[in-house]
Design an enzyme around this catalytic site. Structure first.
Site, PDB file in Angstrom:
ATOM      1  N   GLU A  88       0.897  -1.291   0.022  1.00  0.00           N
ATOM      2  CA  GLU A  88       0.098  -0.026  -0.089  1.00  0.00           C
ATOM      3  C   GLU A  88       0.798   1.247   0.158  1.00  0.00           C
ATOM      4  OE1 GLU A  88      -3.728  -1.266   2.792  1.00  0.00           O
ATOM      5  OE2 GLU A  88      -2.658   0.425   3.221  1.00  0.00           O
ATOM      6  N   CYS A 101       2.796   8.355   1.766  1.00  0.00           N
ATOM      7  CA  CYS A 101       3.299   7.481   2.695  1.00  0.00           C
ATOM      8  C   CYS A 101       3.594   6.095   1.927  1.00  0.00           C
ATOM      9  CB  CYS A 101       2.236   7.367   3.645  1.00  0.00           C
ATOM     10  SG  CYS A 101       2.129   6.141   4.970  1.00  0.00           S
ATOM     11  N   CYS A 108       3.940  -7.059   8.927  1.00  0.00           N
ATOM     12  CA  CYS A 108       4.746  -6.646   9.946  1.00  0.00           C
ATOM     13  C   CYS A 108       4.844  -7.478  11.039  1.00  0.00           C
ATOM     14  CB  CYS A 108       4.456  -5.110  10.125  1.00  0.00           C
ATOM     15  SG  CYS A 108       5.501  -4.221  11.558  1.00  0.00           S
ATOM     16  N   CYS A 112       1.951  -4.718  16.609  1.00  0.00           N
ATOM     17  CA  CYS A 112       1.190  -3.650  17.714  1.00  0.00           C
ATOM     18  C   CYS A 112      -0.283  -3.886  17.711  1.00  0.00           C
ATOM     19  CB  CYS A 112       1.647  -2.325  17.030  1.00  0.00           C
ATOM     20  SG  CYS A 112       3.324  -1.938  16.973  1.00  0.00           S
ATOM     21  N   CYS A 115      -2.859  -2.365  15.132  1.00  0.00           N
ATOM     22  CA  CYS A 115      -2.622  -2.095  13.765  1.00  0.00           C
ATOM     23  C   CYS A 115      -2.747  -3.180  12.990  1.00  0.00           C
ATOM     24  CB  CYS A 115      -0.842  -1.996  13.811  1.00  0.00           C
ATOM     25  SG  CYS A 115      -0.200  -1.756  12.082  1.00  0.00           S
ATOM     26  N   SER A 187       9.546   6.488  10.154  1.00  0.00           N
ATOM     27  CA  SER A 187       9.041   6.222  11.544  1.00  0.00           C
ATOM     28  C   SER A 187       9.206   4.748  11.807  1.00  0.00           C
ATOM     29  CB  SER A 187       7.259   6.359  11.386  1.00  0.00           C
ATOM     30  OG  SER A 187       6.667   6.082  12.429  1.00  0.00           O
ATOM     31  N   ASN A 286      -8.469   5.301  13.993  1.00  0.00           N
ATOM     32  CA  ASN A 286      -9.470   4.856  12.763  1.00  0.00           C
ATOM     33  C   ASN A 286      -9.706   3.231  13.199  1.00  0.00           C
ATOM     34  OD1 ASN A 286      -9.620   6.568  10.680  1.00  0.00           O
ATOM     35  ND2 ASN A 286      -7.939   6.189   9.752  1.00  0.00           N
ATOM     36  N   CYS A 329      -3.057   2.610   8.356  1.00  0.00           N
ATOM     37  CA  CYS A 329      -1.978   1.429   7.577  1.00  0.00           C
ATOM     38  C   CYS A 329      -2.458   0.136   7.576  1.00  0.00           C
ATOM     39  CB  CYS A 329      -0.494   1.886   7.961  1.00  0.00           C
ATOM     40  SG  CYS A 329       0.114   0.695   9.506  1.00  0.00           S
TER      41      CYS A 329
END
Ligand code: SF4
Length: 342
Positions: A88, A101, A108, A112, A115, A187, A286, A329
Protein backbone atom coordinates in the site's frame (compact mmCIF):
# COMPACT_ATOMS: atom_id res chain seq x y z
CA UNK A 1 15.75 -9.69 -14.27
CA UNK A 2 17.21 -7.31 -11.66
CA UNK A 3 15.53 -3.91 -11.48
CA UNK A 4 17.80 -0.96 -12.24
CA UNK A 5 16.02 0.81 -9.37
CA UNK A 6 17.80 -1.47 -6.88
CA UNK A 7 21.11 0.29 -7.48
CA UNK A 8 22.45 3.37 -5.73
CA UNK A 9 24.62 5.65 -7.86
CA UNK A 10 27.76 4.23 -6.17
CA UNK A 11 26.66 0.68 -6.98
CA UNK A 12 25.87 1.56 -10.58
CA UNK A 13 29.30 3.17 -10.94
CA UNK A 14 30.95 0.02 -9.68
CA UNK A 15 28.85 -2.25 -11.97
CA UNK A 16 29.56 -0.12 -15.04
CA UNK A 17 33.28 0.30 -14.30
CA UNK A 18 33.74 -3.41 -13.81
CA UNK A 19 32.10 -3.96 -17.22
CA UNK A 20 34.41 -1.56 -19.07
CA UNK A 21 32.24 1.56 -18.97
CA UNK A 22 33.13 4.95 -17.50
CA UNK A 23 32.20 6.37 -14.15
CA UNK A 24 30.34 9.31 -15.75
CA UNK A 25 28.11 6.84 -17.62
CA UNK A 26 26.43 6.02 -14.30
CA UNK A 27 25.41 9.66 -13.88
CA UNK A 28 24.03 9.69 -17.45
CA UNK A 29 21.98 6.57 -16.74
CA UNK A 30 20.75 7.96 -13.40
CA UNK A 31 19.68 11.20 -15.04
CA UNK A 32 17.95 9.26 -17.83
CA UNK A 33 15.94 7.04 -15.50
CA UNK A 34 15.25 9.53 -12.68
CA UNK A 35 15.26 12.98 -14.26
CA UNK A 36 13.90 12.17 -17.74
CA UNK A 37 12.03 9.07 -16.55
CA UNK A 38 12.68 7.10 -19.76
CA UNK A 39 10.75 3.86 -20.17
CA UNK A 40 13.40 2.30 -22.42
CA UNK A 41 17.20 2.43 -22.07
CA UNK A 42 17.30 3.25 -25.82
CA UNK A 43 15.71 6.61 -24.99
CA UNK A 44 18.76 7.75 -23.01
CA UNK A 45 20.22 9.72 -25.90
CA UNK A 46 23.68 10.49 -24.53
CA UNK A 47 24.94 6.92 -23.93
CA UNK A 48 26.53 4.46 -26.36
CA UNK A 49 24.76 1.59 -28.13
CA UNK A 50 26.97 -0.82 -26.17
CA UNK A 51 25.84 0.61 -22.87
CA UNK A 52 22.16 0.56 -23.94
CA UNK A 53 22.53 -3.05 -24.90
CA UNK A 54 24.34 -3.95 -21.64
CA UNK A 55 21.61 -2.30 -19.59
CA UNK A 56 18.72 -3.86 -21.54
CA UNK A 57 20.22 -7.33 -21.23
CA UNK A 58 20.82 -7.06 -17.48
CA UNK A 59 18.24 -4.71 -15.95
CA UNK A 60 14.55 -4.02 -16.09
CA UNK A 61 13.02 -0.55 -16.06
CA UNK A 62 9.52 -1.69 -15.08
CA UNK A 63 7.36 0.32 -12.71
CA UNK A 64 4.82 -1.24 -10.35
CA UNK A 65 1.25 -1.87 -11.48
CA UNK A 66 -1.81 -0.62 -9.60
CA UNK A 67 -4.27 -3.29 -8.39
CA UNK A 68 -6.73 -0.95 -6.74
CA UNK A 69 -7.11 2.71 -5.87
CA UNK A 70 -9.51 4.41 -3.48
CA UNK A 71 -9.82 8.14 -3.75
CA UNK A 72 -11.42 10.98 -1.88
CA UNK A 73 -11.02 14.72 -2.09
CA UNK A 74 -7.51 14.96 -0.74
CA UNK A 75 -6.28 11.39 -0.28
CA UNK A 76 -5.62 8.59 -2.72
CA UNK A 77 -4.82 5.16 -1.49
CA UNK A 78 -3.19 2.64 -3.83
CA UNK A 79 -2.68 -1.09 -3.71
CA UNK A 80 0.37 -1.92 -5.82
CA UNK A 81 1.36 -5.27 -7.26
CA UNK A 82 4.76 -6.74 -6.38
CA UNK A 83 4.72 -10.22 -7.89
CA UNK A 84 2.65 -12.52 -5.71
CA UNK A 85 2.12 -9.87 -3.04
CA UNK A 86 0.72 -6.37 -2.79
CA UNK A 87 1.70 -3.23 -0.91
CA UNK A 88 0.00 0.00 0.00
CA UNK A 89 0.91 3.61 -0.37
CA UNK A 90 -1.14 6.72 0.32
CA UNK A 91 -0.95 10.05 -1.48
CA UNK A 92 -2.04 13.06 0.57
CA UNK A 93 -2.66 16.35 -1.19
CA UNK A 94 -2.23 19.33 1.09
CA UNK A 95 -2.68 22.95 -0.02
CA UNK A 96 1.06 23.50 0.18
CA UNK A 97 2.49 20.16 -1.06
CA UNK A 98 1.87 16.51 -1.79
CA UNK A 99 3.07 13.76 0.55
CA UNK A 100 3.35 10.07 -0.14
CA UNK A 101 3.27 7.52 2.66
CA UNK A 102 5.16 4.40 1.55
CA UNK A 103 5.67 0.85 2.84
CA UNK A 104 8.88 -1.05 3.56
CA UNK A 105 7.63 -4.60 4.16
CA UNK A 106 4.79 -6.88 3.18
CA UNK A 107 3.00 -7.15 6.54
CA UNK A 108 4.86 -6.52 9.80
CA UNK A 109 6.17 -8.66 12.65
CA UNK A 110 5.96 -6.02 15.35
CA UNK A 111 2.39 -7.00 16.30
CA UNK A 112 1.29 -3.64 17.67
CA UNK A 113 -2.13 -4.31 19.19
CA UNK A 114 -3.91 -1.49 17.34
CA UNK A 115 -2.47 -2.10 13.87
CA UNK A 116 -3.93 -3.85 10.81
CA UNK A 117 -0.50 -4.53 9.27
CA UNK A 118 0.66 -6.27 12.43
CA UNK A 119 -2.40 -8.53 12.20
CA UNK A 120 -1.23 -9.79 8.79
CA UNK A 121 2.38 -10.60 9.89
CA UNK A 122 5.46 -10.03 7.80
CA UNK A 123 5.65 -12.00 4.57
CA UNK A 124 8.88 -10.43 3.36
CA UNK A 125 10.98 -7.28 3.21
CA UNK A 126 10.59 -4.99 0.24
CA UNK A 127 13.58 -4.70 -2.05
CA UNK A 128 15.24 -1.32 -2.61
CA UNK A 129 13.50 -0.99 -5.97
CA UNK A 130 10.08 -1.80 -4.50
CA UNK A 131 10.52 1.04 -1.99
CA UNK A 132 11.77 3.54 -4.61
CA UNK A 133 9.21 2.49 -7.24
CA UNK A 134 6.27 3.41 -5.01
CA UNK A 135 7.33 7.02 -5.50
CA UNK A 136 8.09 6.76 -9.23
CA UNK A 137 4.90 4.81 -9.98
CA UNK A 138 2.60 7.27 -8.21
CA UNK A 139 4.35 10.28 -9.72
CA UNK A 140 3.85 8.83 -13.20
CA UNK A 141 0.28 7.74 -12.58
CA UNK A 142 -0.79 11.11 -11.18
CA UNK A 143 1.55 13.18 -13.34
CA UNK A 144 2.91 15.02 -10.31
CA UNK A 145 6.11 15.49 -8.36
CA UNK A 146 5.92 14.46 -4.71
CA UNK A 147 7.44 16.90 -2.23
CA UNK A 148 7.33 14.90 0.99
CA UNK A 149 7.74 11.23 1.77
CA UNK A 150 6.70 9.58 5.00
CA UNK A 151 7.95 6.07 5.55
CA UNK A 152 5.20 4.92 7.84
CA UNK A 153 3.11 2.67 5.64
CA UNK A 154 3.12 -1.09 6.12
CA UNK A 155 6.13 -2.56 7.91
CA UNK A 156 8.82 -1.50 10.35
CA UNK A 157 11.44 0.40 8.31
CA UNK A 158 14.29 -0.40 10.72
CA UNK A 159 13.48 -4.11 10.39
CA UNK A 160 14.48 -3.71 6.71
CA UNK A 161 17.31 -1.34 7.51
CA UNK A 162 19.83 -1.93 4.71
CA UNK A 163 17.25 -1.66 1.94
CA UNK A 164 15.74 1.40 3.62
CA UNK A 165 19.09 3.20 3.75
CA UNK A 166 19.83 2.43 0.09
CA UNK A 167 16.35 3.57 -0.94
CA UNK A 168 16.89 6.83 0.97
CA UNK A 169 20.20 7.27 -0.84
CA UNK A 170 18.42 6.93 -4.22
CA UNK A 171 15.45 9.12 -3.26
CA UNK A 172 17.71 11.96 -2.11
CA UNK A 173 20.49 11.60 -4.74
CA UNK A 174 21.04 14.93 -6.57
CA UNK A 175 21.53 13.00 -9.83
CA UNK A 176 18.35 11.05 -9.21
CA UNK A 177 14.94 11.79 -7.71
CA UNK A 178 16.44 14.53 -5.52
CA UNK A 179 13.90 14.80 -2.74
CA UNK A 180 15.43 16.85 0.10
CA UNK A 181 16.35 14.76 3.15
CA UNK A 182 14.42 17.16 5.34
CA UNK A 183 11.31 16.33 3.32
CA UNK A 184 11.50 12.65 4.27
CA UNK A 185 10.39 11.15 7.59
CA UNK A 186 11.12 7.62 8.76
CA UNK A 187 8.88 6.26 11.47
CA UNK A 188 10.01 3.42 13.74
CA UNK A 189 8.42 1.56 16.62
CA UNK A 190 11.72 1.97 18.48
CA UNK A 191 14.35 -0.59 17.45
CA UNK A 192 17.06 0.97 19.59
CA UNK A 193 20.30 -0.30 17.94
CA UNK A 194 19.03 0.93 14.56
CA UNK A 195 18.23 4.38 15.97
CA UNK A 196 21.94 4.66 16.90
CA UNK A 197 23.01 3.44 13.43
CA UNK A 198 20.63 5.86 11.77
CA UNK A 199 21.95 8.73 13.92
CA UNK A 200 25.51 7.86 12.87
CA UNK A 201 24.55 8.29 9.21
CA UNK A 202 24.18 11.96 10.12
CA UNK A 203 21.47 12.29 7.53
CA UNK A 204 18.98 15.13 7.75
CA UNK A 205 16.10 12.67 7.24
CA UNK A 206 13.50 13.19 9.97
CA UNK A 207 12.83 10.54 12.57
CA UNK A 208 9.46 9.76 14.13
CA UNK A 209 8.91 7.31 16.98
CA UNK A 210 5.68 5.43 17.54
CA UNK A 211 5.50 5.80 21.30
CA UNK A 212 1.74 5.54 21.93
CA UNK A 213 2.13 5.12 25.72
CA UNK A 214 4.05 7.01 28.38
CA UNK A 215 5.03 4.07 30.63
CA UNK A 216 6.47 0.60 30.09
CA UNK A 217 3.54 -1.31 31.52
CA UNK A 218 1.03 0.17 29.10
CA UNK A 219 3.43 0.33 26.15
CA UNK A 220 4.36 -3.35 26.50
CA UNK A 221 0.67 -4.22 26.26
CA UNK A 222 0.21 -2.14 23.12
CA UNK A 223 3.59 -2.73 21.49
CA UNK A 224 5.50 -5.98 22.12
CA UNK A 225 8.74 -4.30 20.93
CA UNK A 226 8.72 -2.53 24.30
CA UNK A 227 9.61 -5.83 25.98
CA UNK A 228 12.90 -5.76 24.05
CA UNK A 229 13.60 -2.02 24.28
CA UNK A 230 12.16 -0.08 27.22
CA UNK A 231 11.02 3.53 26.93
CA UNK A 232 14.13 4.76 28.81
CA UNK A 233 16.38 3.04 26.24
CA UNK A 234 14.40 4.54 23.35
CA UNK A 235 14.69 7.99 24.96
CA UNK A 236 18.47 7.64 25.36
CA UNK A 237 18.79 6.62 21.71
CA UNK A 238 16.69 9.61 20.67
CA UNK A 239 18.89 11.95 22.72
CA UNK A 240 21.85 10.52 20.78
CA UNK A 241 20.06 11.04 17.44
CA UNK A 242 19.27 14.66 18.35
CA UNK A 243 22.84 15.29 19.48
CA UNK A 244 24.22 13.92 16.18
CA UNK A 245 21.73 15.53 13.81
CA UNK A 246 20.23 18.48 15.67
CA UNK A 247 16.90 17.41 14.16
CA UNK A 248 13.63 17.52 16.08
CA UNK A 249 12.09 14.08 16.70
CA UNK A 250 8.37 13.50 16.29
CA UNK A 251 6.63 11.41 18.92
CA UNK A 252 3.63 9.63 17.42
CA UNK A 253 0.82 9.04 19.92
CA UNK A 254 -2.32 7.28 18.72
CA UNK A 255 -5.28 8.24 20.92
CA UNK A 256 -7.10 5.11 22.13
CA UNK A 257 -10.28 5.68 24.06
CA UNK A 258 -9.93 4.82 27.76
CA UNK A 259 -6.46 3.35 27.21
CA UNK A 260 -3.79 6.05 26.89
CA UNK A 261 -5.87 9.23 26.90
CA UNK A 262 -6.04 10.00 30.63
CA UNK A 263 -4.70 13.06 32.46
CA UNK A 264 -2.16 10.80 34.19
CA UNK A 265 -0.88 9.62 30.80
CA UNK A 266 -0.56 13.23 29.64
CA UNK A 267 1.50 14.18 32.71
CA UNK A 268 3.70 11.08 32.38
CA UNK A 269 4.31 12.02 28.76
CA UNK A 270 5.25 15.55 29.81
CA UNK A 271 7.86 14.31 32.27
CA UNK A 272 9.35 12.06 29.57
CA UNK A 273 9.63 14.79 26.97
CA UNK A 274 10.09 18.04 28.87
CA UNK A 275 13.07 20.05 27.63
CA UNK A 276 13.77 17.75 24.68
CA UNK A 277 13.80 18.66 21.01
CA UNK A 278 10.64 16.66 20.41
CA UNK A 279 7.18 17.27 19.06
CA UNK A 280 4.09 15.19 19.82
CA UNK A 281 1.73 14.23 17.04
CA UNK A 282 -1.62 13.08 18.44
CA UNK A 283 -3.30 10.71 16.02
CA UNK A 284 -7.06 10.05 16.08
CA UNK A 285 -7.55 6.29 15.87
CA UNK A 286 -9.31 4.72 12.88
CA UNK A 287 -11.43 1.89 14.32
CA UNK A 288 -11.74 -1.33 12.33
CA UNK A 289 -14.12 -4.24 12.75
CA UNK A 290 -11.26 -6.41 14.10
CA UNK A 291 -10.11 -3.94 16.66
CA UNK A 292 -10.73 -4.02 20.39
CA UNK A 293 -9.90 -0.29 20.55
CA UNK A 294 -12.16 2.68 20.11
CA UNK A 295 -11.71 6.14 18.80
CA UNK A 296 -11.35 8.98 21.35
CA UNK A 297 -13.85 11.80 21.23
CA UNK A 298 -12.63 15.15 19.89
CA UNK A 299 -13.10 16.55 23.38
CA UNK A 300 -10.74 13.97 24.96
CA UNK A 301 -8.12 14.60 22.29
CA UNK A 302 -8.45 18.31 22.85
CA UNK A 303 -8.08 17.95 26.64
CA UNK A 304 -4.95 15.85 26.18
CA UNK A 305 -3.61 18.39 23.72
CA UNK A 306 -4.26 21.27 26.13
CA UNK A 307 -2.42 19.58 29.01
CA UNK A 308 0.67 18.98 26.87
CA UNK A 309 0.58 22.37 25.24
CA UNK A 310 0.10 24.34 28.47
CA UNK A 311 3.11 22.50 29.91
CA UNK A 312 5.43 23.64 27.15
CA UNK A 313 5.35 20.49 24.97
CA UNK A 314 5.19 21.10 21.21
CA UNK A 315 2.08 19.22 20.10
CA UNK A 316 -0.33 18.94 17.18
CA UNK A 317 -3.26 16.75 16.19
CA UNK A 318 -2.81 14.93 12.91
CA UNK A 319 -5.23 16.15 10.31
CA UNK A 320 -7.40 13.26 9.31
CA UNK A 321 -7.13 12.23 5.72
CA UNK A 322 -8.50 9.11 4.16
CA UNK A 323 -10.71 8.07 7.06
CA UNK A 324 -13.51 6.93 4.74
CA UNK A 325 -11.14 5.08 2.41
CA UNK A 326 -9.59 2.59 4.81
CA UNK A 327 -7.03 5.16 5.78
CA UNK A 328 -5.05 3.48 8.55
CA UNK A 329 -1.97 1.59 7.50
CA UNK A 330 -2.66 -1.87 6.18
CA UNK A 331 -6.43 -1.54 5.97
CA UNK A 332 -6.75 -1.61 2.19
CA UNK A 333 -4.39 -4.54 1.84
CA UNK A 334 -6.06 -6.39 4.73
CA UNK A 335 -9.53 -5.96 3.27
CA UNK A 336 -8.33 -7.08 -0.17
CA UNK A 337 -6.72 -10.19 1.25
CA UNK A 338 -9.90 -11.06 3.12
CA UNK A 339 -12.08 -10.54 0.06
CA UNK A 340 -9.86 -12.87 -1.94
CA UNK A 341 -9.59 -15.47 0.78
CA UNK A 342 -13.32 -15.61 1.52
S1 SF4 B 1 2.24 0.08 13.88
FE1 SF4 B 1 3.99 -0.06 12.48
S2 SF4 B 1 5.48 -1.34 13.63
FE2 SF4 B 1 3.49 -1.64 14.63
S3 SF4 B 1 2.62 -3.50 13.65
FE3 SF4 B 1 1.86 -1.68 12.54
S4 SF4 B 1 3.27 -1.42 10.80
FE4 SF4 B 1 4.28 -2.73 12.34
Amino acid sequence: MNSIFNLTLEELISVLESNGFKKYNATQVFEGIYKKRVSDFDDISNISKELKSFLSSNYSLDYLSVIDALKNENTNKYLLNIGTESIECVLMKHDYATSLCISTQVGCNMSCAFCESGRLKKVRDLSVSEIVLQVLTIEKLENIRIQNIVIMGIGEPFDNYDNLVKALDILTCPKGIEIGSRHITVSTCGIVPKIYEFADLKTQVNLAISLHAPNDMLRSKLMPINKAYKISEVMEALDYYIEKTNRRVTIEYIMLDGVNDTKECAYELISLLKGKLMYVNLIPYNSTSHSEFKRCSKEKINNFYQILSSNGIGVGVRREMGKNIKGACGQLRASHKENHEN
